[in-house]
Design a protein around this motif. Structure first.
Motif, PDB file in Angstrom:
ATOM      1  N   ALA A 157      -5.308   5.347   4.152  1.00 30.59           N
ATOM      2  CA  ALA A 157      -5.765   4.844   5.455  1.00 30.59           C
ATOM      3  C   ALA A 157      -6.830   3.765   5.280  1.00 30.59           C
ATOM      4  O   ALA A 157      -6.818   2.736   5.975  1.00 30.59           O
ATOM      5  N   GLN A 158      -7.735   3.978   4.339  1.00 32.05           N
ATOM      6  CA  GLN A 158      -8.771   2.975   4.091  1.00 32.05           C
ATOM      7  C   GLN A 158      -8.161   1.683   3.562  1.00 32.05           C
ATOM      8  O   GLN A 158      -8.568   0.575   3.960  1.00 32.05           O
ATOM      9  N   ALA A 159      -7.153   1.814   2.675  1.00 34.06           N
ATOM     10  CA  ALA A 159      -6.510   0.609   2.133  1.00 34.06           C
ATOM     11  C   ALA A 159      -5.745  -0.141   3.212  1.00 34.06           C
ATOM     12  O   ALA A 159      -5.716  -1.385   3.220  1.00 34.06           O
ATOM     13  N   GLN A 199       0.805  -1.217   0.000  1.00 36.86           N
ATOM     14  CA  GLN A 199       0.000   0.000   0.000  1.00 36.86           C
ATOM     15  C   GLN A 199       0.843   1.275   0.000  1.00 36.86           C
ATOM     16  O   GLN A 199       0.404   2.296  -0.511  1.00 36.86           O
ATOM     17  N   ARG A 210      -6.507  -0.372   6.361  1.00 29.19           N
ATOM     18  CA  ARG A 210      -7.453  -1.121   7.183  1.00 29.19           C
ATOM     19  C   ARG A 210      -7.743  -2.483   6.569  1.00 29.19           C
ATOM     20  O   ARG A 210      -7.996  -3.460   7.287  1.00 29.19           O
ATOM     21  N   GLY A 211      -7.694  -2.535   5.238  1.00 32.57           N
ATOM     22  CA  GLY A 211      -8.014  -3.792   4.574  1.00 32.57           C
ATOM     23  C   GLY A 211      -6.901  -4.825   4.624  1.00 32.57           C
ATOM     24  O   GLY A 211      -7.162  -6.019   4.459  1.00 32.57           O
ATOM     25  N   GLN A 268      -8.228   0.878  13.778  1.00 29.16           N
ATOM     26  CA  GLN A 268      -8.507   2.097  13.028  1.00 29.16           C
ATOM     27  C   GLN A 268      -7.186   2.801  12.667  1.00 29.16           C
ATOM     28  O   GLN A 268      -6.206   2.694  13.399  1.00 29.16           O
ATOM     29  N   GLN A 271      -6.294   9.779   2.925  1.00 27.06           N
ATOM     30  CA  GLN A 271      -7.516   9.139   3.411  1.00 27.06           C
ATOM     31  C   GLN A 271      -7.741   7.806   2.687  1.00 27.06           C
ATOM     32  O   GLN A 271      -8.126   6.811   3.310  1.00 27.06           O
ATOM     33  N   ALA A 272      -7.466   7.797   1.375  1.00 28.36           N
ATOM     34  CA  ALA A 272      -7.587   6.538   0.633  1.00 28.36           C
ATOM     35  C   ALA A 272      -6.548   5.527   1.100  1.00 28.36           C
ATOM     36  O   ALA A 272      -6.832   4.315   1.179  1.00 28.36           O
TER      37      ALA A 272
END
Length: 652
Positions: A336-338, A304, A340-341, A387, A333-334
Motif C-alpha cells: 500500500a505504501q509503494a 508493484q 501511494r508512491g 490513500q 502494508q508495504a
C-alpha cells in the motif's frame, strides 16, 4: 541397426571375402610351388642314386643296393625309394608311413598335393641295368602350407583391425552430419526447431542438411506465426487496448479460476482503484494527456504487484483492480505504501481512492467484489483521497472448524495410515468416445468416518507445505493401480503440485520410481496447472524432460487464461492440454473469446497436441466444444467419477 553398424558389417563382409580370395590364391600358388619342389627333390635323389647303384645292379647285389638307398633315404624326407633290376623286379625298397604328417587333417583333405614319382635309369655304358624310383614325402610341404596359411591369416587379421579402427574414425567423421540430422529430427518431433550450422563436405549430405535446415526453419516460422496470431487474438479478447492490462472479462475469469483452485489461495487481497476528474482532465488537456496518465498508472501498478502471485486489470474507464495472494499483512502494508508512491499526485488533475480487502479461500467472487465496492464507497464518504486503505482479512465461513495444527496432524496421519480413497473420471474423445485416460481423484477418509473431497483439504496441504507428501501418496496409489491392472490398456493422469519439485528427495523418489516401473510408467500422465507452470522453478523444468524420456506424459490443466499461455505451449510442448472451463464458457457467449479459443486449438493441432474440454455439463457445451475443434472432453455430462473397482471391472 544403425547405419554405422551396417557399414562396418559391410566392410567386414567385404574384408572377409577378400581374405577368402587371397587365401585361396595363396594356397593354390603355394601348392603348385611345393609340388614342383617335391618333384625336383625326388628327381635329384633319383639321379644321384642312379650313379651310385651301378655296382650293386651289375652284381645284382640286393644288400648293397639297400645300403646305398638307405644312406640317401635317411638323410632326406622321402615317402618311398625303389630299386628295380632290368626285368622290373624290386631289388631294394624303403618306405615311410603317412602318419608322420602332423598338420590339421582337414588341410590334407582340402589341399591335396599330387606327388609324381621321379625315375632315373641305372646303366653301364649302353647297357641298362635297372632304374630307381623316388617319391618325396609331403609332410614338410603340408607343414609349410599350413604355416603360410596361418601367417597370412595373422597379417590379414592385423590389417582388419587397423582397417576397422580407421573405418570407425572415418565413419564417425562422415556420419556426423547424419547424427546431427537425427538429433534435429528428434527435436522436430518434440517441437524444437534447430538448425545444423556446420555443413558437411559431401555434396549429397550438404544438400540434405540444407533441405533439413530449410524445413526446420519453415516449420518454426509457421508455428511462430500461428503463436503470434493466437497471442494477438488473446490480447484482443482479454487485454485492455490502451494500458495492456487484463480487461474486465479476463479479470473476472482469472479471478474465478484462482478461487476455484483445488489447493486454494492463502494471504489473498483484492484491491480496487477509482479515479475522479478524468473526464474534466480529458476536456481540459485532451484525450492524449488522459491516456498517458492511465498508462502511467497501469505501469506503476504492474511494477508493484508481484507477477508470480498477482493480477492487475483495468475494469473500466477510470477503475482498476488487482489481486495478490500469499502476502502477509506486513507485506500488504508495504505494498500500500509503494502504491501511494506510483499513483498520481494531487496536482496531476485527478484524485483517486484505493482499498485493499483481505479474504480467505474458499470464497465467492461476487461477494468479494461487492465488499470491495462497499469499502470504496465508504472511503469516498470519508474523503480518503490519495490513500490506500487496507482492511483485514475476513473468513468466508466455509472452512472447516478444525484449527491449522489439527489439519496438519490429520493430513500427516492420513499419509502414515494410508487413509486415501481413490476414484477416477474418464477423458473421452468427442467423436468416438474412445477413452484417452482416467484422471485420478483423491479423497480423504477421516477417523470419524467422514469423507472429504480434495477441495476441502488441499488449501491446508499448501499452507503447511505438505504438497510433496500428498503427491507422493497420489502417485504411489496410481502406480500401484497400474501395476495391479497390468492387463489394462487404460492410462491414469495425476494432478501434481509444482511445489513438490522443490523437494530434492521427492524429485529423486519420483525419477527412481519411474525407472523401476518400465511397463507402468508409459501409462502414467502428470498434470500441472497453467498458473503453476508459469512460475515453475529450475528444479521442475529440468525434471520434466527426464520424466518424458522415460515415457511419462505431461499435461497442462486449466489452460488458456494466462497472458503467457501461448509462450508456455511453445516452450513445454505438452502431450495434451485441458482448456480452462471458464474460457470455454466465456467463448460460448463472446465471439472474440471464441476466436481466441479456436486460435489455441489450431496452434495445438499444428503441434499435434490434443486439446481437451473440462467440466462439460450439458449438450450445449459438448456441441460447442466439437465446433471449436476440441478432440476430447471431461465432465459429468460425459461420465461421472467412478470408484476404481468399478472403472477397472473388466480387468478384474
Amino acid at each position: 541397426m544403425t547405419l554405422k553398424k551396417q557399414l562396418l558389417l559391410a566392410i567386414s563382409g567385404l574384408f572377409l571375402l577378400v581374405f577368402i580370395v587371397v587365401q585361396t590364391l595363396t594356397v593354390l600358388s603355394t601348392r603348385d610351388y611345393l609340388q614342383q619342389q617335391l618333384a625336383s627333390h625326388a628327381q635329384d635323389a633319383a639321379t644321384t642314386l642312379s650313379k651310385t647303384l651301378q655296382t650293386a645292379l651289375q652284381q645284382h647285389d640286393a644288400t648293397l643296393a639297400a645300403t646305398e638307398i638307405a644312406s640317401v633315404f635317411d638323410r632326406g624326407y622321402y615317402r618311398q625309394m625303389l630299386v628295380l633290376d632290368a626285368d622290373g623286379k624290386v631289388l631294394a625298397k624303403r618306405e615311410l608311413a603317412d602318419q608322420t604328417v602332423v598338420e590339421p587333417g582337414w588341410v590334407t583333405r582340402l589341399v591335396q598335393l599330387e606327388l609324381q614319382p621321379a625315375e632315373a635309369f641305372v646303366s653301364a655304358g649302353w647297357r641298362q641295368l635297372g632304374k630307381v624310383v623316388v617319391v618325396s614325402h609331403p609332410a614338410y610341404a603340408y607343414q609349410y602350407l599350413w604355416q603360410s596359411m596361418l601367417n597370412l591369416a595373422a597379417w590379414m587379421l592385423a590389417l582388419f583391425v587397423l582397417v576397422m579402427l580407421a573405418g570407425l574414425l572415418i565413419l564417425r567423421w562422415l556420419l556426423r552430419p547424419l547424427e546431427a540430422m537425427e538429433a534435429m529430427a528428434g527435436g522436430i518431433r518434440q517441437h524444437r526447431f534447430t538448425t545444423i550450422a556446420r555443413l558437411p563436405y559431401a555434396r549429397e549430405l550438404r544438400q540434405l542438411v540444407m533441405a533439413m535446415n530449410q524445413m526446420s526453419q519453415h516449420i518454426d516460422q509457421e508455428l511462430s506465426r500461428a503463436a503470434q496470431q493466437a497471442d494477438l487474438l488473446r490480447q484482443q479478447a482479454m487485454q485492455d487496448a490502451l494500458t495492456g492490462l487484463e480487461n474486465r472479462e479476463s479479470f473476472r475469469l482469472r479471478f474465478h479460476q484462482i478461487l476455484q483452485r483445488d489447493e486454494g489461495i492463502s494471504g489473498a487481497w483484492l484491491g480496487l482503484l477509482e479515479l475522479e476528474g478524468l473526464h474534466e482532465l480529458n476536456q481540459q488537456h485532451g484525450f492524449a494527456h488522459g491516456d498517458a496518465l492511465l498508462k502511467q498508472i497501469a505501469q506503476g501498478l504492474q511494477q508493484q504487484i508481484p507477477a508470480h502471485s498477482g493480477l492487475v486489470a483495468r475494469l473500466g474507464g477510470s477503475t482498476f483492480a488487482w489481486l495478490v495472494w500469499e502476502q502477509s499483512a506486513e507485506q500488504v502494508q508495504a505494498l500500500a505504501q509503494a502504491l501511494r508512491g506510483v499513483l498520481p499526485a494531487q496536482d496531476s488533475g485527478v484524485r483517486w481512492l484505493a482499498v485493499l480487502s483481505g479474504f480467505s479461500s474458499p470464497a465467492e467472487q461476487a461477494v468479494l467484489l461487492a465488499r470491495a465496492d462497499f469499502l470504496l464507497a465508504q472511503a469516498r464518504q470519508q474523503q480518503a483521497w490519495q490513500q490506500v486503505q487496507v482492511h483485514d482479512q475476513v473468513s468466508s465461513g466455509q472452512l472447516s472448524g478444525m484449527g491449522s495444527q489439527a489439519w496438519r496432524a490429520t493430513l500427516t496421519a492420513a499419509q502414515a495410515e494410508n487413509r486415501w480413497l481413490l476414484s477416477v473420471q474418464p477423458v473421452l474423445e468427442l467423436a468416438g468416445e474412445r477413452e484417452l485416460h482416467q484422471e485420478l481423484l483423491l479423497r480423504l477418509a477421516l477417523p470419524s468416518g467422514d469423507i472429504l473431497p480434495a477441495a476441502a483439504f488441499l488449501p491446508m496441504v499448501k499452507r503447511h507445505h505438505l504438497s510433496a507428501i500428498m503427491d507422493r501418496a497420489a502417485l504411489s496409489l496410481a502406480l500401484e493401480l497400474l501395476t495391479q491392472y497390468a492387463d489394462s490398456t487404460q492410462n491414469i493422469a495425476v494432478n501434481i503440485a509444482a511445489a513438490s519439485f522443490d523437494d530434492a528427495e521427492w524429485r529423486q523418489w519420483l525419477i527412481d520410481t519411474c525407472n523401476q516401473r518400465l511397463p507402468v510408467r508409459q501409462r502414467l500422465a502428470l498434470e500441472f496447472s497453467e498458473a503453476e507452470l508459469q512460475d515453475a522453478g529450475d528444479a521442475m523444468r529440468s525434471s520434466l524432460p527426464l520424466l518424458r524420456e522415460q515415457g511419462v506424459q505431461i499435461g497442462i490443466d486449466q489452460f488458456g487464461l494466462h497472458p503467457a499461455a501461448v509462450r508456455l505451449l511453445r516452450e513445454l510442448t505438452p502431450d495434451y492440454l485441458k482448456i480452462a472451463p471458464q474460457l470455454l464458457q466465456q467463448a460460448m457467449q463472446d465471439a472474440s473469446w471464441r476466436t481466441h479459443l479456436q486460435a489455441i486449438v489450431q496452434l495445438a493441432s499444428a503441434m499435434q497436441i490434443p486439446v481437451i474440454a473440462q467440466k462439460l455439463e450439458n449438450e450445449a457445451m459438448l456441441t460447442f466444444a466439437r465446433e471449436c475443434g476440441l478432440v476430447a472432453g471431461q465432465g459429468f455430462y460425459l461420465a461421472e467419477p467412478l470408484a476404481v473397482q468399478r472403472a477397472f471391472r473388466p480387468y478384474l
